[in-house]
Write a protein that holds these residues in place. Sequence first.
Motif, PDB file in Angstrom:
ATOM      1  N   LEU A  12       0.890  -1.222   0.170  1.00  0.00           N
ATOM      2  CA  LEU A  12      -0.097   0.066  -0.018  1.00  0.00           C
ATOM      3  C   LEU A  12       0.836   1.235   0.008  1.00  0.00           C
ATOM      4  CD1 LEU A  12      -2.955   1.334   0.605  1.00  0.00           C
ATOM      5  CD2 LEU A  12      -2.205   1.138   3.010  1.00  0.00           C
ATOM      6  N   PRO A  13       0.687   2.063  -0.892  1.00  0.00           N
ATOM      7  CA  PRO A  13       1.447   3.501  -0.845  1.00  0.00           C
ATOM      8  C   PRO A  13       1.268   4.126   0.343  1.00  0.00           C
ATOM      9  CG  PRO A  13       0.246   3.291  -3.075  1.00  0.00           C
ATOM     10  CD  PRO A  13      -0.165   2.280  -2.194  1.00  0.00           C
ATOM     11  N   LEU A  14       2.325   4.614   0.991  1.00  0.00           N
ATOM     12  CA  LEU A  14       2.222   5.084   2.438  1.00  0.00           C
ATOM     13  C   LEU A  14       1.384   6.346   2.420  1.00  0.00           C
ATOM     14  CD1 LEU A  14       6.157   5.216   3.216  1.00  0.00           C
ATOM     15  CD2 LEU A  14       4.352   3.902   4.163  1.00  0.00           C
ATOM     16  N   LYS A  15       1.050   6.989   1.613  1.00  0.00           N
ATOM     17  CA  LYS A  15       0.244   8.191   1.435  1.00  0.00           C
ATOM     18  C   LYS A  15      -1.256   7.565   1.750  1.00  0.00           C
ATOM     19  CE  LYS A  15      -0.366   8.297  -3.575  1.00  0.00           C
ATOM     20  NZ  LYS A  15      -0.249   9.149  -4.744  1.00  0.00           N
ATOM     21  N   LEU A  16      -1.448   6.484   1.580  1.00  0.00           N
ATOM     22  CA  LEU A  16      -3.061   5.917   1.698  1.00  0.00           C
ATOM     23  C   LEU A  16      -3.028   5.108   2.966  1.00  0.00           C
ATOM     24  CD1 LEU A  16      -3.400   4.855  -2.141  1.00  0.00           C
ATOM     25  CD2 LEU A  16      -4.304   6.949  -1.044  1.00  0.00           C
ATOM     26  N   LEU A  17      -2.156   4.959   3.768  1.00  0.00           N
ATOM     27  CA  LEU A  17      -2.123   4.404   5.073  1.00  0.00           C
ATOM     28  C   LEU A  17      -3.464   4.289   5.862  1.00  0.00           C
ATOM     29  CD1 LEU A  17      -0.469   2.524   6.682  1.00  0.00           C
ATOM     30  CD2 LEU A  17       0.494   4.507   7.891  1.00  0.00           C
ATOM     31  N   ARG A  18      -3.967   5.717   5.950  1.00  0.00           N
ATOM     32  CA  ARG A  18      -5.395   5.616   6.544  1.00  0.00           C
ATOM     33  C   ARG A  18      -6.444   4.789   5.968  1.00  0.00           C
ATOM     34  NH1 ARG A  18      -5.343   9.371   2.720  1.00  0.00           N
ATOM     35  NH2 ARG A  18      -7.124   9.829   1.759  1.00  0.00           N
ATOM     36  N   LEU A  19      -6.108   4.339   4.774  1.00  0.00           N
ATOM     37  CA  LEU A  19      -7.356   3.442   3.990  1.00  0.00           C
ATOM     38  C   LEU A  19      -6.749   1.853   4.169  1.00  0.00           C
ATOM     39  CD1 LEU A  19      -7.830   5.702   1.023  1.00  0.00           C
ATOM     40  CD2 LEU A  19      -9.124   5.757   3.015  1.00  0.00           C
ATOM     41  N   TRP A  20      -6.058   1.632   5.023  1.00  0.00           N
ATOM     42  CA  TRP A  20      -5.483   0.509   4.811  1.00  0.00           C
ATOM     43  C   TRP A  20      -6.339  -0.970   4.751  1.00  0.00           C
ATOM     44  CZ3 TRP A  20      -5.630  -3.506   8.446  1.00  0.00           C
ATOM     45  CH2 TRP A  20      -6.505  -3.605   9.694  1.00  0.00           C
ATOM     46  N   VAL A  21      -7.620  -0.576   5.347  1.00  0.00           N
ATOM     47  CA  VAL A  21      -8.440  -1.716   5.257  1.00  0.00           C
ATOM     48  C   VAL A  21      -9.245  -1.885   4.000  1.00  0.00           C
ATOM     49  CG1 VAL A  21      -8.977  -1.698   7.778  1.00  0.00           C
ATOM     50  CG2 VAL A  21     -10.397  -0.277   6.020  1.00  0.00           C
ATOM     51  N   LEU A  22      -8.903  -1.096   3.093  1.00  0.00           N
ATOM     52  CA  LEU A  22      -9.602  -1.055   1.787  1.00  0.00           C
ATOM     53  C   LEU A  22      -8.579  -1.725   0.636  1.00  0.00           C
ATOM     54  CD1 LEU A  22     -10.869   2.537   1.487  1.00  0.00           C
ATOM     55  CD2 LEU A  22     -12.430   0.463   2.420  1.00  0.00           C
ATOM     56  N   SER A  23      -9.078  -3.056   0.225  1.00  0.00           N
ATOM     57  CA  SER A  23      -8.244  -3.781  -0.380  1.00  0.00           C
ATOM     58  C   SER A  23      -7.855  -3.038  -1.909  1.00  0.00           C
ATOM     59  CB  SER A  23      -8.584  -5.175  -0.910  1.00  0.00           C
ATOM     60  OG  SER A  23      -9.918  -5.264  -1.373  1.00  0.00           O
ATOM     61  N   SER A  24      -8.902  -2.192  -2.302  1.00  0.00           N
ATOM     62  CA  SER A  24      -8.834  -1.783  -3.573  1.00  0.00           C
ATOM     63  C   SER A  24      -7.639  -0.705  -3.748  1.00  0.00           C
ATOM     64  CB  SER A  24     -10.149  -1.207  -3.809  1.00  0.00           C
ATOM     65  OG  SER A  24     -10.318   0.131  -3.257  1.00  0.00           O
TER      66      SER A  24
END
Length: 126
Positions: free
Chosen positions: A99-111
């Motif tokens: 997962l790109p680090l900038k998207l870490l807050r969205l870690w539960v979203l597999s997409s």
Amino acid sequence: EVQLVESGGGLVQAGGSLRLSCAASGFTFDDYAIGWFRQAPGKEREGVSCISSSDSRTYYADSVKGRFTISRDNAKNTVYLQMNNLKPEDTAVYYCAALPLKLLRLWVLSSEYDYWGQGTQVTVSS
């Protein structure tokens, strides 16, 4: 070639432990968080845990808090998932993903993940 290779799955009795490994290659490991997902037959893929890069912040699903521990070794480009006190409901195919680090807050979203491994089967018998 980007690769994420999981290993360490198997058959274990309830209450037992397993350690999964995810070996990464072909991309800049430090630029990505690594997550673990699982998918049981007939169920949706579920986010289990995630670890960031440099500061190693960790995140867990409520269902595994206190039983699973995620860690990473940046020198080996490898992430581990230590699973203790396993339950039959933990039975699933386990996948690691980047997962790109900038998207870490969205870690539960597999997409939101860029790369995926092929999965490793974990079976917990009662």
